[in-house]
Design a protein around this motif. Structure first.
Motif, short mmCIF file in Angstrom:
data_model
loop_
_atom_site.label_atom_id
_atom_site.label_comp_id
_atom_site.label_asym_id
_atom_site.label_seq_id
_atom_site.Cartn_x
_atom_site.Cartn_y
_atom_site.Cartn_z
N VAL A 73 0.86 -1.17 0.00
CA VAL A 73 0.00 0.00 0.00
C VAL A 73 0.91 1.23 0.00
O VAL A 73 1.99 1.22 0.59
CB VAL A 73 -0.97 -0.01 1.21
N ASN A 74 0.48 2.29 -0.68
CA ASN A 74 1.27 3.51 -0.78
C ASN A 74 0.86 4.52 0.29
O ASN A 74 -0.27 4.52 0.77
CB ASN A 74 1.11 4.14 -2.17
N LEU A 75 1.80 5.41 0.61
CA LEU A 75 1.53 6.44 1.63
C LEU A 75 0.42 7.38 1.21
O LEU A 75 -0.38 7.81 2.05
CB LEU A 75 2.81 7.25 1.89
N ASP A 76 0.35 7.73 -0.08
CA ASP A 76 -0.69 8.67 -0.51
C ASP A 76 -2.09 8.10 -0.33
O ASP A 76 -3.02 8.83 0.00
CB ASP A 76 -0.46 9.12 -1.96
N TYR A 77 -2.24 6.78 -0.48
CA TYR A 77 -3.54 6.15 -0.23
C TYR A 77 -3.91 6.27 1.24
O TYR A 77 -5.04 6.61 1.58
CB TYR A 77 -3.50 4.67 -0.66
N LYS A 113 5.19 6.14 -2.02
CA LYS A 113 4.68 6.97 -3.11
C LYS A 113 3.79 8.08 -2.55
O LYS A 113 2.94 7.82 -1.69
CB LYS A 113 3.89 6.12 -4.10
N GLY A 114 3.95 9.28 -3.04
CA GLY A 114 3.09 10.39 -2.64
C GLY A 114 3.66 11.19 -1.48
O GLY A 114 4.74 10.93 -0.98
N LYS A 115 2.87 12.20 -1.06
CA LYS A 115 3.27 13.08 0.04
C LYS A 115 2.29 12.94 1.19
O LYS A 115 1.11 12.66 0.98
CB LYS A 115 3.30 14.53 -0.43
#
Length: 145
Positions: A73-77, A113-115
């Motif tokens: 799972v990605n951080l932005d999610y 991924k992401g901020k």
């Protein structure tokens, strides 16, 4: 040896042109089919004699390694859906921080991924290096289970 005239020139006027009965050289049935037809049937003796490895499996193919061992799972999610997860009681809110256990969501690893726009405390069996760095830079905590 060089011939002045080819044999076909002599045979042109005849009905069967050297093929015997006129029915004999009519189609591909005269040669038992076109190409490699009949290899499992009427040309089987030819296959056994001249090409015995034509049919069947040969050799061994190694099973390929699986590319992704973890459900990720990605951080932005997690950042976008943090409030929704609290509403559905899949995450807890303590003060300003939201505590998310990704194993309850069915994931094994957190990727970066992401901020992040808020401080999150994330519990997971595995973190990528960039994910752990982003979480800690934003005032959160990455807890290994």
């Amino acid at each position: 040896m060089i011939r002045k005239t080819r044999k076909i020139r002599k045979l042109r006027g005849s009905r069967s042109i050297g093929g015997g009965c006129t029915k004999k050289r009519r189609g591909a049935g005269h040669r038992g089919g076109r190409g490699k037809a009949g290899g499992h049937k009427h040309m089987w003796t030819w296959v056994v004699k001249f090409d015995p490895d034509r049919y069947g499996k040969h050799g061994f193919k190694r099973p390929q390694k699986t590319i992704n061992r973890f459900r990720t799972v990605n951080l932005d999610y997690l950042d976008d859906n943090a409030e929704k997860l609290v509403e559905r009681e899949l995450a807890q809110k303590e003060g300003d921080t939201i505590i998310i256990d990704v194993t309850q969501l069915g994931y094994d690893k957190v990727l970066g991924k992401g901020k992040l726009s808020r401080s999150l405390t994330i519990k997971a069996p595995h973190f990528s290096a960039s994910a752990a760095r982003k979480i800690e830079d934003n005032g959160g905590e990455a807890i290994n289970l």
